[in-house]
Design a protein around this motif. Structure first.
Motif, PDB file in Angstrom:
ATOM      1  N   LYS A  63       0.469  -0.838   0.154  1.00 53.50           N
ATOM      2  CA  LYS A  63      -0.038  -0.210  -0.079  1.00 53.50           C
ATOM      3  C   LYS A  63       0.692   1.762  -0.158  1.00 53.50           C
ATOM      4  O   LYS A  63       1.642   0.936   0.527  1.00 53.50           O
ATOM      5  CB  LYS A  63      -0.943  -0.310   1.048  1.00 53.50           C
ATOM      6  N   GLY A  64       0.367   2.303  -1.067  1.00 52.37           N
ATOM      7  CA  GLY A  64       1.045   3.385  -1.117  1.00 52.37           C
ATOM      8  C   GLY A  64       2.878   3.387  -1.779  1.00 52.37           C
ATOM      9  O   GLY A  64       3.153   4.697  -2.168  1.00 52.37           O
ATOM     10  N   ARG A  65       2.746   2.170  -2.451  1.00 56.27           N
ATOM     11  CA  ARG A  65       3.726   1.789  -3.378  1.00 56.27           C
ATOM     12  C   ARG A  65       2.998   1.424  -4.468  1.00 56.27           C
ATOM     13  O   ARG A  65       3.983   1.843  -5.512  1.00 56.27           O
ATOM     14  CB  ARG A  65       4.823   0.582  -2.345  1.00 56.27           C
ATOM     15  N   PHE A  66       2.805   0.669  -4.564  1.00 56.74           N
ATOM     16  CA  PHE A  66       2.131  -0.048  -5.597  1.00 56.74           C
ATOM     17  C   PHE A  66       0.747   0.197  -6.004  1.00 56.74           C
ATOM     18  O   PHE A  66      -0.169   0.876  -5.482  1.00 56.74           O
ATOM     19  CB  PHE A  66       1.555  -1.500  -5.891  1.00 56.74           C
ATOM     20  N   THR A  67       0.731   0.727  -7.646  1.00 54.38           N
ATOM     21  CA  THR A  67      -0.854   0.900  -8.242  1.00 54.38           C
ATOM     22  C   THR A  67      -1.429   0.344  -9.276  1.00 54.38           C
ATOM     23  O   THR A  67      -0.539  -0.041 -10.228  1.00 54.38           O
ATOM     24  CB  THR A  67      -1.112   2.339  -8.615  1.00 54.38           C
ATOM     25  N   ILE A  68      -2.779  -0.362  -8.992  1.00 53.83           N
ATOM     26  CA  ILE A  68      -3.024  -1.400  -9.513  1.00 53.83           C
ATOM     27  C   ILE A  68      -3.953  -0.752 -10.614  1.00 53.83           C
ATOM     28  O   ILE A  68      -4.813   0.552 -10.460  1.00 53.83           O
ATOM     29  CB  ILE A  68      -4.252  -2.993  -9.684  1.00 53.83           C
ATOM     30  N   SER A  69      -4.109  -0.924 -12.579  1.00 57.84           N
ATOM     31  CA  SER A  69      -4.968  -0.228 -13.282  1.00 57.84           C
ATOM     32  C   SER A  69      -5.170  -1.125 -14.579  1.00 57.84           C
ATOM     33  O   SER A  69      -4.697  -2.251 -13.977  1.00 57.84           O
ATOM     34  CB  SER A  69      -4.815   0.933 -13.864  1.00 57.84           C
ATOM     35  N   ARG A  70      -6.333  -0.827 -15.035  1.00 56.58           N
ATOM     36  CA  ARG A  70      -6.598  -1.348 -15.638  1.00 56.58           C
ATOM     37  C   ARG A  70      -7.203  -0.694 -17.657  1.00 56.58           C
ATOM     38  O   ARG A  70      -7.492   0.387 -16.579  1.00 56.58           O
ATOM     39  CB  ARG A  70      -7.741  -2.810 -16.266  1.00 56.58           C
ATOM     40  N   ASP A  71      -7.500  -1.746 -19.126  1.00 54.76           N
ATOM     41  CA  ASP A  71      -6.846  -0.039 -19.789  1.00 54.76           C
ATOM     42  C   ASP A  71      -8.274  -1.464 -20.287  1.00 54.76           C
ATOM     43  O   ASP A  71      -7.875  -2.777 -20.475  1.00 54.76           O
ATOM     44  CB  ASP A  71      -6.278   0.003 -20.813  1.00 54.76           C
ATOM     45  N   SER A  72      -9.421  -1.063 -20.103  1.00 58.42           N
ATOM     46  CA  SER A  72     -10.458  -1.832 -19.727  1.00 58.42           C
ATOM     47  C   SER A  72     -10.448  -1.948 -22.272  1.00 58.42           C
ATOM     48  O   SER A  72     -11.179  -3.060 -22.844  1.00 58.42           O
ATOM     49  CB  SER A  72     -12.131  -1.030 -20.358  1.00 58.42           C
ATOM     50  N   ALA A  73     -10.580  -0.976 -22.212  1.00 60.37           N
ATOM     51  CA  ALA A  73     -10.574  -0.939 -24.707  1.00 60.37           C
ATOM     52  C   ALA A  73      -9.294  -2.154 -24.714  1.00 60.37           C
ATOM     53  O   ALA A  73      -9.448  -2.878 -26.296  1.00 60.37           O
ATOM     54  CB  ALA A  73     -10.016   0.324 -25.067  1.00 60.37           C
ATOM     55  N   LYS A  74      -7.823  -2.146 -23.958  1.00 62.70           N
ATOM     56  CA  LYS A  74      -6.719  -3.094 -24.297  1.00 62.70           C
ATOM     57  C   LYS A  74      -6.832  -4.908 -23.733  1.00 62.70           C
ATOM     58  O   LYS A  74      -5.817  -5.315 -24.589  1.00 62.70           O
ATOM     59  CB  LYS A  74      -5.407  -1.828 -24.673  1.00 62.70           C
TER      60      LYS A  74
END
Length: 121
Positions: A63-74
């Motif tokens: 927490k505070g160091r890693f960030t998860i994200s997503r690109d729905s189109a890809k």
């Protein structure tokens, strides 16, 4: 067929950054996540994201160091890792699921083959 392919691993010094990507194909998922496994240790939860809403969950250790994200189109999930520590060294696995508790390994039906992250001191 369903396929998850990780990329972006490598060797960095402590305090450095890496960005992992997971390209998914074959179907849609309710959630995706990242797990890691160090030699001699059990596979552990790192982060996850609800695909539709974007809600995120993190292990306390990142927490505070890693960030998860997503690109729905890809159909791609990413894990931005900053302020890396030697204890982050592990094989990182991308995973995807349809039902279950998002922090539990057995909730994920589909898995990538993993990418090595090594953090030197």
């Amino acid at each position: 067929q369903v396929q998850l392919v990780e990329s972006g691993g490598g060797l960095v010094q402590a305090g450095g950054s890496l960005r992992l990507s997971c390209a998914a194909s074959g179907r849609a998922f309710l959630f995706m996540g990242w797990f890691r496994q160090a030699p001699g240790k059990e596979r552990e939860f790192v982060a996850s994201i609800v695909w539709s809403k974007g809600n995120t969950y993190y292990a306390d250790s990142v927490k505070g160091r890693f960030t998860i994200s997503r690109d729905s189109a890809k159909n791609t999930a990413s894990l931005q890792m900053n302020s890396l520590k030697p204890e982050d060294t592990a094989v990182y696995y991308c995973a995807a699921g349809l039902i279950g508790t998002m922090t539990m390994t057995n909730s994920y039906r589909y898995w990538g083959l993993g990418t090595q992250v090594t953090v030197s001191s």
